[in-house]
Scaffold this motif. Structure first.
Motif, PDB file in Angstrom:
ATOM      1  N   TYR A 188       8.884  -3.057  -4.272  1.00 44.41           N
ATOM      2  CA  TYR A 188       8.605  -2.456  -5.645  1.00 44.41           C
ATOM      3  C   TYR A 188       8.285  -2.964  -7.294  1.00 44.41           C
ATOM      4  O   TYR A 188       7.336  -3.516  -7.869  1.00 44.41           O
ATOM      5  CB  TYR A 188       7.085  -0.786  -4.722  1.00 44.41           C
TER       6      TYR A 188
ATOM      7  N   LEU B 112       2.451   1.571  -3.160  1.00 37.95           N
ATOM      8  CA  LEU B 112       1.242   2.032  -4.159  1.00 37.95           C
ATOM      9  C   LEU B 112       0.714   3.190  -4.189  1.00 37.95           C
ATOM     10  O   LEU B 112       0.617   4.045  -5.023  1.00 37.95           O
ATOM     11  CB  LEU B 112       0.332   0.460  -4.184  1.00 37.95           C
TER      12      LEU B 112
ATOM     13  N   ASN C  63      -5.530  -6.482  -8.226  1.00 38.40           N
ATOM     14  CA  ASN C  63      -5.645  -5.818  -9.846  1.00 38.40           C
ATOM     15  C   ASN C  63      -6.172  -6.915 -10.473  1.00 38.40           C
ATOM     16  O   ASN C  63      -5.557  -7.605 -11.927  1.00 38.40           O
ATOM     17  CB  ASN C  63      -4.168  -5.461 -10.001  1.00 38.40           C
TER      18      ASN C  63
ATOM     19  N   GLU D 139       5.960  -4.959  -8.869  1.00 39.29           N
ATOM     20  CA  GLU D 139       5.053  -4.090 -10.226  1.00 39.29           C
ATOM     21  C   GLU D 139       4.959  -5.037 -11.065  1.00 39.29           C
ATOM     22  O   GLU D 139       3.537  -4.797 -12.123  1.00 39.29           O
ATOM     23  CB  GLU D 139       5.134  -2.560 -10.221  1.00 39.29           C
TER      24      GLU D 139
ATOM     25  N   ASN E 296       0.420  -0.945  -0.174  1.00 42.36           N
ATOM     26  CA  ASN E 296       0.400   0.046   0.136  1.00 42.36           C
ATOM     27  C   ASN E 296       1.254   1.155  -0.301  1.00 42.36           C
ATOM     28  O   ASN E 296       1.229   2.461  -1.047  1.00 42.36           O
ATOM     29  CB  ASN E 296      -0.953  -0.188   1.000  1.00 42.36           C
TER      30      ASN E 296
ATOM     31  N   THR F 188       3.716   6.166  -5.944  1.00 42.49           N
ATOM     32  CA  THR F 188       2.913   5.883  -7.265  1.00 42.49           C
ATOM     33  C   THR F 188       1.803   6.509  -7.710  1.00 42.49           C
ATOM     34  O   THR F 188       2.172   7.291  -8.362  1.00 42.49           O
ATOM     35  CB  THR F 188       3.377   4.763  -8.012  1.00 42.49           C
TER      36      THR F 188
ATOM     37  N   CYS G  81      -5.949   2.530  -3.442  1.00 41.31           N
ATOM     38  CA  CYS G  81      -4.285   1.204  -2.400  1.00 41.31           C
ATOM     39  C   CYS G  81      -5.578   0.524  -1.917  1.00 41.31           C
ATOM     40  O   CYS G  81      -6.029  -0.605  -1.706  1.00 41.31           O
ATOM     41  CB  CYS G  81      -4.229   2.295  -1.397  1.00 41.31           C
TER      42      CYS G  81
ATOM     43  N   TYR H 217      -7.102  -1.831  -4.252  1.00 37.17           N
ATOM     44  CA  TYR H 217      -5.798  -3.103  -4.257  1.00 37.17           C
ATOM     45  C   TYR H 217      -6.116  -4.029  -2.756  1.00 37.17           C
ATOM     46  O   TYR H 217      -5.689  -5.141  -3.388  1.00 37.17           O
ATOM     47  CB  TYR H 217      -5.312  -2.623  -4.702  1.00 37.17           C
TER      48      TYR H 217
ATOM     49  N   SER I 150      -5.152   8.723  -4.058  1.00 39.86           N
ATOM     50  CA  SER I 150      -4.049   7.912  -4.072  1.00 39.86           C
ATOM     51  C   SER I 150      -4.534   6.659  -2.911  1.00 39.86           C
ATOM     52  O   SER I 150      -4.588   5.480  -2.962  1.00 39.86           O
ATOM     53  CB  SER I 150      -3.196   8.466  -3.677  1.00 39.86           C
TER      54      SER I 150
END
Length: 1005
Positions: A804, A114, A175, A808, A111, A117, A167, A170, A163
């Motif tokens: 990450y 993400l 995803n 990713e 989290n 980002t 998070c 997700y 954001s």
């Protein structure tokens, strides 16, 4: 309905509206998703070892106590706001390294990475959007109101909310790219198709609602499902990210998935909504629904509520005013006292003829008044609420009090006397205008023709239509300066008091910093200016001595008004001050001084003489410094009995001795809440005390103890070893400890013997040193435990970013190479910014890796930069741990000193910043010449004010003076039962007879 209407149509100007609603939506979503999982599994999934529970408890406890003073405070660009972000940063950086929040559906590491980002991408995207939009406004393609630039904080807030929402989604939905046979049916089916429900279906829905996991899956797959596949939007196929493949269709699903990532869909939806909302509001809606600009709205808001300043933070380590106060005090003591004195200049500017004395220093225009009332207050200009509460009472045409009998009416004073210390912490244009004039003008408005910038050069400048001062029937004000007014050499006092005509609705005829007032029935008031050394100068002495010889009769009565109550302070400090004042009272007034009154001490106390055969030079001693400043204790002065050879007994004290002692307990419980700006000093001091003891590499004997007693014994053994290391090998910590010991010794009042000062100083420093060592070892034990369990010191620097990127690539497919194109177009800025942004959350990892290096190779193996990074990382966490503790230790020290040793009465109560217990004294000269004295007090000062409906509804004439109005004060308490007019009471009442025999006359000796 009014509350609902306010929510739906908020009165705040753009741009805060939709972001506030977004925050509410995200919070509701978080609660829903978290509640959908089994909360009790958190206990099951945590390590059964008690050390993890202890670590969580310590970590969260320290962070809570650090941030507790900032709860429910308004977010402003200040230390308070900085501390919120600081705590959130390093707390998250610590938590994501610990096990384990997966049981709540929250993977802290995923989290966090993400969030950073998405947050960085959102900020960059919206900044570009706003630049483009402003460009369109510049060339005239959008409405003129679009030219109003958005607040950067609003963009940051919206991006943070967006954001967090992604998070949360997700964490609970992933995803996943869901492949179905009939995508059309999926897109058109909905849980909200209530019209086609049958009874059986409703029952099924209710049963699913009871099973939160099933409902959560439906939410993920239906409500927030991806908008479609890339083939549905061929123009965007190279500008999207893709979801992970999850086959749920019956049979075979040919070909790879080209479903758009649901995270990307959600992000794009939020961004699109923000852009659409912004364009519509800035182009049409905002201009129509919000005709007022932001500055106009802020001005209107200030008119509906007073903008009072808070009490002065005397223990602030970040206040420029306090540093300026110290500097001004040093300059004043060095330069003005004994070298240059403004009182000497006033004497040089005043001619010595009798007529000149009458005009500049002697005022006799009250001498023929009947039924004369006057008020006394001192030490105002601290917190706006307390100063206004007293000023509101002083301004009322009359105060009605029921004091155990019939209602007593006390009319407003014809004269207001202020006993100094007009603004804190130092005299300046800002403090005088905001802390003194602002509350008084709200309570009692100046006349309509008043101009703040006007300088009176030929006082008294009586109002138009009044030929001379004697004929003016409005209230007047005379003021003497206090020690705080002298910090700048009396410059601000002379400008704002001696060269201005009005303090609110009170007229200021005064020309000098000292004066004599002739009142009716043979009463006099001598207002003395004691400057910074607590005594009057020879020129001032000469004026009053000659006045006594020429004007004051043998049967007259004199009230001597000074700033400092020398009778209490001399007794407390075992000193003798004010010799010129004593000489004037004892040898010149010779028993005609019926009352001495002063401020400086922010409480109320009255002592009256005990009849005896000895001469009595002053009958009553009165201290009332409750005009608005912080409260001072009374119980410290409980044993005062004698002054100038005369015995006195205490007749009244406010607050009472018992209440005063009880209030001191707040130093233990509330010191940091009241003085959170002390963190800046306290945290640095503690870090210096243990700086040389980081890191502690030999902690095996603590962690491998067989029992709690063995571990505790090993802990204290490590503390002693660290202390001995400081004495034998340390430089920084040893110098810091010795410096703290010297400062503690000097901090103790000089009234105590050197031996006792040294003993108290050693005990005080020992308490701080013990606390700092315990905190240092707790921090080191936490890091060592995480290292041994493989939670820290595993990957080196940039751990979060490297992890990450791996996740990713695995969970966020990018078959079109969008990431590579963005990196190429931004010249590598895109991954670099995220990399170093994530590295800010790797502080524990940096600390652990560097600690291992030092323990294995020694501190000399580090470069200077690496050593600075290590100690800075340690300081970030140690500061949070130490600031609540240093406040607790120091607050306990103040409590012990004030209640047991009766020292630090100023330091121990200025820390509490108490705005309550405010009072002033009202006097009445009767027809018989007796002086009635009433002290009126308010126990609790309101914190919230509203526009007084009586003031607002009273008809106003063009040139009407405030003293002719029934309701002169603009603000009343938000809760009427708490208004000072409703809560004021009499705490002391006595009478000074006019026709008493002179106790110093030969017949009475």
């Amino acid at each position: 309905m009014e509350r609902v209407r306010t929510i739906l149509t908020p009165r705040y100007p753009y741009p805060h509206e939709h972001s506030q609603h977004a925050v509410i939506a995200v919070v509701v979503g978080c609660l829903f998703f978290i509640s959908s999982d089994n909360m009790h599994t958190l206990i099951q999934k945590l390590d059964s070892n008690i050390k993890w529970w202890s670590m969580y408890a310590c970590l969260l406890g320290f962070f809570y106590f650090f941030s507790s003073p900032f709860i429910r405070k308004t977010i402003k660009p200040s230390y308070s706001n900085f501390s919120r972000w600081y705590v959130a940063w390093i707390l998250i950086a610590a938590l994501y390294h610990l096990p384990s929040f997966q049981s709540m559906g929250v993977d802290m590491r995923m989290n966090l990475s993400l969030f950073l980002t998405i947050y960085f991408a959102s900020v960059a995207f919206l900044v570009v959007f706003h630049i483009v939009f402003l460009g369109l406004w510049y060339i005239g393609l959008v409405a003129r109101v679009a030219g109003k630039r958005p607040e950067i904080l609003t963009i940051i807030q919206n991006c943070a909310v967006l954001s967090i929402a992604c998070c949360v989604f997700y964490s609970h939905c992933g995803n996943r790219a869901i492949l179905r046979k009939k995508s059309f049916e999926r897109r058109n089916s909905s849980w909200f198709s209530f019209s086609s429900w049958k009874k059986e279906e409703r029952n099924t829905w209710l049963s699913k609602f009871l099973h939160m996991h099933e409902l959560k899956d439906q939410v993920c797959s239906s409500w927030f499902a991806p908008v479609g596949s890339a083939s549905d939007y061929p123009l965007l196929s190279k500008w999207v990210f893709y979801g992970e493949v999850e086959l749920v269709c019956s049979g075979s699903c040919a070909g790879p998935s080209d479903e758009i990532s649901p995270i990307y869909s959600l992000w794009a939806t939020f961004i699109g909504l923000y852009m659409a909302n912004y364009v519509v509001e800035r182009s049409t809606g905002w201009a129509l629904t919000h005709p007022q600009s932001v500055p106009e709205y802020e001005k209107l808001k200030k008119e509906m509520k007073p903008n009072f300043l808070d009490m002065v933070p005397w223990y602030s380590g970040t206040s420029a005013d306090l540093f300026k106060t110290v500097f001004d005090l040093l300059v004043s003591v060095t330069l003005f006292v004994g070298r240059f004195d403004m009182r000497m200049m006033q004497a040089a500017m005043t001619r010595v003829q009798d007529e000149a004395l009458k005009e500049d220093l002697l005022y006799d225009h009250f001498s023929e008044k009947e039924n004369f009332w006057f008020d006394f207050m001192a030490d105002t200009g601290d917190g706006g609420n307390s100063s206004y509460a007293v000023a509101r009472l002083l301004a009322q045409p009359s105060i009605h009090i029921k004091n155990g009998g019939p209602v007593r009416t006390l009319p407003r004073g014809n004269l207001l006397l202020i006993g100094g210390d007009l603004a804190y912490p130092n005299p300046s244009e800002f403090t005088y205008e905001r802390r003194l004039f602002c509350p008084f003008e709200y309570a009692f408005q100046p006349p309509p023709w008043y101009k703040p910038e006007h300088i009176a050069v030929n006082k008294p400048e009586v109002p138009s239509g009044v030929s001379e001062l004697t004929l003016y029937d409005g209230p007047q004000c005379f003021i003497i300066p206090g020690n705080h007014d002298w910090f700048d050499g009396l410059h601000t006092f002379m400008r704002y008091i001696c060269h201005k005509n009005w303090l609110g609705g009170w007229f200021l005829p005064q020309k000098r910093s000292y004066f004599a007032l002739q009142l009716p029935k043979g009463w006099w008031i001598f207002g003395l200016d004691q400057a910074l050394h607590g005594d009057i100068d020879v020129y001032q002495f000469k004026f009053f001595a000659e006045l006594i010889k020429s004007k004051v009769r043998e049967d007259d009565s004199v009230i001597v008004m000074t700033h400092e109550p020398s009778w209490l302070l001399d007794w407390y400090w075992n000193d003798v001050s004010g010799k010129n004042v004593s000489h004037l009272i004892c040898d010149y007034l010779n028993g005609r001084c019926k009352l001495r009154m002063a401020g400086d001490l922010h409480h109320y106390m009255r002592h009256s003489f005990v009849p005896s055969d000895k001469p009595v030079y002053v009958q009553h001693l009165l201290v009332n410094g409750c005009g608005g400043a912080f409260l001072h204790p009374t119980h410290v002065f409980n044993n005062f009995k004698k002054f100038c050879g005369t015995s006195y007994e205490n007749k009244a004290a406010y607050p009472s001795f018992e209440d005063s002692s009880r209030i001191a307990l707040g130093n233990i419980l509330k010191f940091r809440k009241k003085n959170w700006q002390f963190d800046f000093i306290g945290g640095i001091i503690y870090f210096i005390l243990v700086f040389s003891m980081f890191p502690q590499c030999k902690l095996d004997h603590i962690l491998q103890g067989d029992s709690w007693f063995g571990q505790l014994q090993g802990f204290f053994s490590a503390m002693w070893s660290a202390f001995m290391y400081m004495l034998e090998h340390s430089y920084v910590s040893l110098v810091g400890t010795l410096s703290l010991l010297m400062a503690s010794y000097l901090f103790i009042p000089s009234k105590m013997s050197r031996k006792r000062r040294l003993m108290i100083g050693v005990l005080h420093v020992s308490a701080h040193m013990t606390a700092a060592l315990i905190l240092m070892l707790l921090l080191e034990l936490g890091i060592e435990t995480c290292i041994r369990h493989g939670l820290l010191a595993t990957s080196g620097y940039h751990t979060l970013y490297e992890w990450y990127r791996t996740v990713e690539n695995e969970h966020f497919p990018d078959p079109t190479g969008l990431r590579s194109r963005i990196e190429q177009w931004t010249f590598g800025l895109y991954p670099a910014c995220i990399k170093y942004l994530m590295s800010a959350f790797d502080v524990p990892e940096v600390m652990a890796v560097t600690r291992n290096t030092i323990c294995k190779k020694g501190l000399e193996s580090l470069s200077r930069g690496s050593a600075i990074i290590y100690y800075a990382s340690v300081f970030l966490y140690f500061w949070v741990f130490s600031t609540p503790v240093v406040s607790l230790v120091f607050g306990s020290y103040l409590y012990i000193c004030i209640n047991w040793l009766h020292i630090h009465f100023d330091e121990a109560f200025s820390s509490l910043r108490i705005a309550n217990y405010k009072a002033f004294t009202r006097f009445h000269i009767t027809d018989d010449g007796d002086l009635e004295v009433f002290t009126l007090a308010v126990d609790k000062v309101p914190k919230e004010w509203k526009l007084d409906p009586d003031w607002d509804g009273e008809p106003k004439q063009a040139q009407q003076m405030s003293h002719s109005r029934m309701f002169p004060s603009k603000w009343s308490a938000a809760v009427m039962q708490q208004d000072p007019i409703s809560t004021v009471r009499i705490v002391d009442q006595f009478v000074i007879p006019k026709n008493t025999a002179n106790p110093c006359s030969p017949s009475n000796k």
